[in-house]
Design a protein around this motif. Structure first.
Motif, PDB file in Angstrom:
ATOM      1  N   LEU A 140       4.461  36.841  16.389  1.00  0.00           N
ATOM      2  CA  LEU A 140       3.027  36.738  16.899  1.00  0.00           C
ATOM      3  C   LEU A 140       2.812  35.349  17.653  1.00  0.00           C
ATOM      4  O   LEU A 140       2.230  35.575  18.774  1.00  0.00           O
ATOM      5  N   GLU A 141       3.458  34.295  17.048  1.00  0.00           N
ATOM      6  CA  GLU A 141       3.498  33.086  17.808  1.00  0.00           C
ATOM      7  C   GLU A 141       4.074  33.053  19.207  1.00  0.00           C
ATOM      8  O   GLU A 141       3.537  32.658  20.212  1.00  0.00           O
ATOM      9  N   GLU A 142       5.179  33.829  19.185  1.00  0.00           N
ATOM     10  CA  GLU A 142       5.846  34.106  20.308  1.00  0.00           C
ATOM     11  C   GLU A 142       4.739  35.115  21.548  1.00  0.00           C
ATOM     12  O   GLU A 142       4.639  34.692  22.680  1.00  0.00           O
ATOM     13  N   GLN A 143       4.272  35.973  21.080  1.00  0.00           N
ATOM     14  CA  GLN A 143       3.434  36.964  21.673  1.00  0.00           C
ATOM     15  C   GLN A 143       2.176  36.066  22.494  1.00  0.00           C
ATOM     16  O   GLN A 143       1.749  36.098  23.294  1.00  0.00           O
ATOM     17  N   MET A 144       1.726  35.008  21.483  1.00  0.00           N
ATOM     18  CA  MET A 144       0.368  34.346  21.863  1.00  0.00           C
ATOM     19  C   MET A 144       0.735  33.307  22.670  1.00  0.00           C
ATOM     20  O   MET A 144      -0.126  32.573  23.490  1.00  0.00           O
ATOM     21  N   GLY A 145       2.018  32.705  22.526  1.00  0.00           N
ATOM     22  CA  GLY A 145       2.451  31.661  23.308  1.00  0.00           C
ATOM     23  C   GLY A 145       2.012  30.191  22.918  1.00  0.00           C
ATOM     24  O   GLY A 145       1.746  29.320  23.721  1.00  0.00           O
ATOM     25  N   MET A 180      -0.833  42.992  20.115  1.00  0.00           N
ATOM     26  CA  MET A 180      -1.021  42.232  18.828  1.00  0.00           C
ATOM     27  C   MET A 180      -1.499  43.457  18.185  1.00  0.00           C
ATOM     28  O   MET A 180      -2.498  44.049  18.302  1.00  0.00           O
ATOM     29  N   GLU A 181      -0.946  43.692  16.899  1.00  0.00           N
ATOM     30  CA  GLU A 181      -1.255  44.962  16.081  1.00  0.00           C
ATOM     31  C   GLU A 181      -2.192  44.347  14.929  1.00  0.00           C
ATOM     32  O   GLU A 181      -2.092  43.402  14.425  1.00  0.00           O
ATOM     33  N   ILE A 182      -3.006  45.416  14.577  1.00  0.00           N
ATOM     34  CA  ILE A 182      -4.084  45.177  13.352  1.00  0.00           C
ATOM     35  C   ILE A 182      -3.343  44.798  12.009  1.00  0.00           C
ATOM     36  O   ILE A 182      -3.766  43.957  11.384  1.00  0.00           O
ATOM     37  N   ARG A 183      -2.304  45.550  11.904  1.00  0.00           N
ATOM     38  CA  ARG A 183      -1.509  45.031  10.694  1.00  0.00           C
ATOM     39  C   ARG A 183      -0.904  43.549  10.655  1.00  0.00           C
ATOM     40  O   ARG A 183      -1.120  43.116   9.459  1.00  0.00           O
ATOM     41  N   VAL A 184      -0.579  43.202  11.784  1.00  0.00           N
ATOM     42  CA  VAL A 184      -0.021  41.865  11.918  1.00  0.00           C
ATOM     43  C   VAL A 184      -1.302  40.931  11.495  1.00  0.00           C
ATOM     44  O   VAL A 184      -1.165  39.700  11.055  1.00  0.00           O
ATOM     45  N   LEU A 185      -2.449  41.324  12.315  1.00  0.00           N
ATOM     46  CA  LEU A 185      -3.546  40.540  12.088  1.00  0.00           C
ATOM     47  C   LEU A 185      -3.838  40.164  10.437  1.00  0.00           C
ATOM     48  O   LEU A 185      -4.386  39.288   9.920  1.00  0.00           O
ATOM     49  N   ARG A 186      -3.736  41.379   9.722  1.00  0.00           N
ATOM     50  CA  ARG A 186      -4.071  41.271   8.368  1.00  0.00           C
ATOM     51  C   ARG A 186      -2.889  40.456   7.789  1.00  0.00           C
ATOM     52  O   ARG A 186      -3.236  39.664   6.694  1.00  0.00           O
ATOM     53  N   PRO A 225      11.312  37.332   4.461  1.00  0.00           N
ATOM     54  CA  PRO A 225      11.842  37.471   5.809  1.00  0.00           C
ATOM     55  C   PRO A 225      11.209  38.145   6.793  1.00  0.00           C
ATOM     56  O   PRO A 225      10.929  37.874   7.932  1.00  0.00           O
ATOM     57  N   THR A 226      10.932  39.310   6.113  1.00  0.00           N
ATOM     58  CA  THR A 226       9.868  40.236   7.265  1.00  0.00           C
ATOM     59  C   THR A 226       8.657  39.695   7.460  1.00  0.00           C
ATOM     60  O   THR A 226       8.205  39.632   8.779  1.00  0.00           O
ATOM     61  N   LEU A 227       7.952  39.053   6.701  1.00  0.00           N
ATOM     62  CA  LEU A 227       6.729  38.390   6.921  1.00  0.00           C
ATOM     63  C   LEU A 227       7.004  37.141   7.845  1.00  0.00           C
ATOM     64  O   LEU A 227       6.004  37.113   8.714  1.00  0.00           O
ATOM     65  N   SER A 228       7.960  36.467   7.622  1.00  0.00           N
ATOM     66  CA  SER A 228       8.179  34.986   8.484  1.00  0.00           C
ATOM     67  C   SER A 228       8.525  35.673   9.924  1.00  0.00           C
ATOM     68  O   SER A 228       8.331  35.056  10.946  1.00  0.00           O
ATOM     69  N   ARG A 229       9.238  36.879  10.075  1.00  0.00           N
ATOM     70  CA  ARG A 229       9.653  37.343  11.249  1.00  0.00           C
ATOM     71  C   ARG A 229       8.417  37.843  12.254  1.00  0.00           C
ATOM     72  O   ARG A 229       8.292  37.600  13.337  1.00  0.00           O
TER      73      ARG A 229
END
Length: 296
Positions: free
Chosen positions: A39-44, A1-7, A30-34
């Motif tokens: 993130l949802e896939e990573q968290m399950g 999980m990246e800090i950038r994605v958390l922001r 589209p970039t943000l949606s991806r």
């Protein structure tokens, strides 16, 4: 999980829209949606409920929001401290404290320290000792001014001279305001606001003794400010420490001491073997020296 994605995640939560969040972040939708899907896939787990007008959070999303805010607060604090290490002494010293009379010791400590290190600023966070120690354990707060009893096994500390005294706060027209002091028997049957903190409740229960089972406890409150509003509106009598009551308008809210007296001590504490920024390290040394001189 990246800090950038958390922001990214927190921006979407705040804006309640991927489109608006993308505009704020200066990236494409589209970039943000991806990024959010990954993130949802990573968290399950599913984090968002995607409505027609706005995006809301699932229970898992609410939990991630809370943790993300804590993580980013800690990351930002660490970055500020690392930058300050390489320059002259500056940065922010975070202090957690309750609504205590002992807080009146802080202005002189801060004033004399600021004269030496004018680039250092302070962040004052008010909460119960349990909440402050939790933030200290997570590295979000450097120093805690704590009302005892509190478990200090993990901390270095200086116990302050003086004591915090419990009182009953009430509207000036309340019947018990006519008394010079309040006994356990005086509070039997009247609506009460008790301290929420379990260790303080235990101390108060011991003070009441045999009268405790006859009390009419209407609510609990974690800080005196909230219970003061209730007492001002004649909803109940509130038991709390003196704290800032000396500064209250006595025409709107008054207080009476307990008899026998119920009091506690305070300690200025910080996490043992915790890596601090240079500003916090120097302030701890400054406080240790000043408060030790007071005790001597």
């Amino acid at each position: 999980m990246e800090i950038r994605v958390l922001r990214y995640f927190l921006t979407v939560v705040r804006e309640e829209s991927i489109t608006r969040a993308a505009q704020v972040l200066h990236i494409t939708q589209p970039t943000l949606s991806r990024q959010l899907s990954q993130l949802e896939e990573q968290m399950g787990v599913k984090l968002f409920i995607r409505g027609t007008r706005k995006i809301s959070l699932t229970n898992e999303g609410v939990l991630l929001r809370r943790r993300a805010e804590e993580i980013l607060e800690l990351v930002d604090k660490t970055e500020r401290e690392l930058i300050a290490q390489e320059e002259q002494v500056e940065g922010t010293v975070s202090i957690g404290c309750g609504d205590l009379r002992a807080v009146q010791r802080l202005p002189e400590l801060i004033r004399t320290f600021h004269e030496k290190y004018p680039l250092v600023t302070f962040d004052l966070y008010t909460a119960t000792a349990d909440h402050v120690t939790d933030r200290m354990d997570r590295g979000l707060t450097d120093i805690g001014l704590l009302l005892e009893p509190v478990d200090l096994e993990k901390y270095d500390f200086i116990r302050l001279a003086g004591k915090e005294t419990c009182v009953v706060t009430m509207h000036p027209d309340a019947p018990l305001a006519a008394k010079e002091y309040i006994t356990p028997e005086d509070l039997v049957g009247v609506p009460l606001i008790m301290p929420r903190r379990a260790s303080i409740q235990s101390e108060v229960a011991n003070w009441f003794g045999e009268y405790y089972d006859r009390l009419n406890v209407l609510m609990t409150s974690n800080l005196p400010a909230g219970s003061a509003v209730m007492a001002n509106q004649k909803l109940a009598y509130a038991i709390n420490t003196c704290g800032s009551v000396d500064f209250w308008d006595q025409t709107k809210l008054t207080y009476r001491p307990l008899r026998p007296e119920l009091s506690a001590t305070c300690a200025l504490a910080w996490k043992r073997q915790q890596p601090f920024g240079i500003a916090a390290e120097k302030f701890i040394a400054h406080a240790r020296q000043a408060l030790q001189q007071d005790r001597d």
